[in-house]
Design a protein around this motif. Structure first.
Motif, PDB file in Angstrom:
ATOM      1  N   PRO A  73       0.359 102.784  19.868  1.00  0.00           N
ATOM      2  CA  PRO A  73       0.295 101.356  20.229  1.00  0.00           C
ATOM      3  C   PRO A  73       1.632 100.827  20.764  1.00  0.00           C
ATOM      4  O   PRO A  73       2.252  99.961  20.162  1.00  0.00           O
ATOM      5  N   GLY A  74       2.054 101.365  21.882  1.00  0.00           N
ATOM      6  CA  GLY A  74       3.355 101.010  22.463  1.00  0.00           C
ATOM      7  C   GLY A  74       3.511  99.532  22.772  1.00  0.00           C
ATOM      8  O   GLY A  74       4.560  98.940  22.504  1.00  0.00           O
ATOM      9  N   SER A  75       2.454  98.937  23.312  1.00  0.00           N
ATOM     10  CA  SER A  75       2.577  97.527  23.694  1.00  0.00           C
ATOM     11  C   SER A  75       2.675  96.631  22.462  1.00  0.00           C
ATOM     12  O   SER A  75       3.347  95.604  22.475  1.00  0.00           O
ATOM     13  N   LEU A  76       2.021  97.059  21.376  1.00  0.00           N
ATOM     14  CA  LEU A  76       2.117  96.294  20.133  1.00  0.00           C
ATOM     15  C   LEU A  76       3.548  96.357  19.575  1.00  0.00           C
ATOM     16  O   LEU A  76       4.076  95.364  19.068  1.00  0.00           O
ATOM     17  N   TYR A  77       4.167  97.509  19.687  1.00  0.00           N
ATOM     18  CA  TYR A  77       5.570  97.618  19.285  1.00  0.00           C
ATOM     19  C   TYR A  77       6.443  96.721  20.146  1.00  0.00           C
ATOM     20  O   TYR A  77       7.345  96.053  19.650  1.00  0.00           O
ATOM     21  N   ASN A  78       6.152  96.723  21.443  1.00  0.00           N
ATOM     22  CA  ASN A  78       6.927  95.851  22.332  1.00  0.00           C
ATOM     23  C   ASN A  78       6.800  94.396  21.919  1.00  0.00           C
ATOM     24  O   ASN A  78       7.796  93.678  21.880  1.00  0.00           O
ATOM     25  N   LEU A  79       5.599  93.978  21.593  1.00  0.00           N
ATOM     26  CA  LEU A  79       5.383  92.597  21.151  1.00  0.00           C
ATOM     27  C   LEU A  79       6.119  92.321  19.856  1.00  0.00           C
ATOM     28  O   LEU A  79       6.750  91.276  19.686  1.00  0.00           O
TER      29      LEU A  79
HETATM   30  C1  LIG Z   1       7.328  98.552  26.398  1.00  0.00           C
HETATM   31  O1  LIG Z   1       8.559  98.114  26.921  1.00  0.00           O
HETATM   32  C2  LIG Z   1       9.244  99.096  27.658  1.00  0.00           C
HETATM   33  C3  LIG Z   1      10.625  98.564  28.036  1.00  0.00           C
HETATM   34  O2  LIG Z   1      10.686  97.192  28.029  1.00  0.00           O
HETATM   35  C4  LIG Z   1       8.430  99.493  28.872  1.00  0.00           C
HETATM   36  O3  LIG Z   1       9.087 100.458  29.628  1.00  0.00           O
HETATM   37  C5  LIG Z   1       7.095 100.033  28.386  1.00  0.00           C
HETATM   38  O4  LIG Z   1       6.272 100.352  29.497  1.00  0.00           O
HETATM   39  C6  LIG Z   1       6.393  99.031  27.499  1.00  0.00           C
HETATM   40  N1  LIG Z   1       5.238  99.710  26.914  1.00  0.00           N
HETATM   41  C7  LIG Z   1       4.025  99.203  26.952  1.00  0.00           C
HETATM   42  C8  LIG Z   1       2.947 100.084  26.442  1.00  0.00           C
HETATM   43  O5  LIG Z   1       3.775  98.082  27.323  1.00  0.00           O
END
Ligand SMILES: *[C@@H]1O[C@H](CO)[C@@H](O)[C@H](O)[C@H]1NC(C)=O
Length: 182
Positions: free
Chosen positions: A58-64
């Motif tokens: 869940p990469g975007s969830l970590y970003n959030l």
């Molecule tokens: C999360 O953030 C990074 C860097 O800001 C970005 O490269 C990455 O694509 C983002 N990941 C997702 C899954 O949104």
């Protein structure tokens, strides 16, 4: 086999952090010690990580979460730690794993989660975002489905271990960012 000195290091880390319980949120400062320890144990228990495995994350969830308020960060870390514990504390864990190291790993994660819960207390008032919670729950359900579908094979467990490694690394980043904002 785990070497004697390594074993003592694990015991030391577990007890050292146990002693510092009283300082609730100050504990976030020590998070990275435990995070490093859990990553070491995860590596030790199963050897080299497989290359080129694709596991959902869940990469975007970590970003959030990295952008979230400190209380949400703490809640996220608790929820994720507890999921990792229940996922890895399985009777059908990989036959290739060192059971003793796995037990230490779980102990370290338990410690992490318990301390974080104390840290959470001052933040009880506001509930954690339902949508985040659902996404994390769904992610761990997906990981469990992978295991079931692949009949809890050593290979399936390697995928899970790989995903857990990324979790621990990203969780540490979140803990560090929470620390700098308290
Ligand atoms: C999360 O953030 C990074 C860097 O800001 C970005 O490269 C990455 O694509 C983002 N990941 C997702 C899954 O949104």
């Amino acid at each position: 086999m785990m070497k004697q000195t390594q074993m003592w290091t694990h015991i030391f880390v577990i007890f050292f952090t146990l002693q510092s319980q009283c300082s609730a949120c100050k504990w976030l400062d020590r998070y990275s010690t435990l995070a490093k320890e859990s990553l070491n144990l995860l590596e030790e228990m199963g050897g080299q990580y497989p290359e080129n495995v694709r596991v959902p994350f869940p990469g975007s969830l970590y970003n959030l979460t990295e952008q979230a308020e400190v209380e949400d960060k703490v809640k996220f870390l608790i929820l994720t730690s507890d999921h990792i514990i229940s996922l890895m504390d399985a009777t059908k864990h990989s036959v290739e794993w060192n059971t003793r190291t796995l037990q230490y790993f779980l102990k370290v994660l338990h410690r992490q989660s318990t301390e974080l819960k104390e840290c959470e207390d001052p933040y009880q008032k506001r509930p954690y975002k339902e949508s985040y919670k659902k996404r994390i729950n769904r992610h761990f359900r997906t990981l469990r489905k992978i295991l079931k579908k692949e009949k809890y094979s050593a290979q399936a467990w390697q995928k899970i271990r790989r995903a857990v490694k990324t979790h621990l690394q990203r969780m540490n980043i979140i803990a560090n960012s929470a620390k700098s904002s308290v």
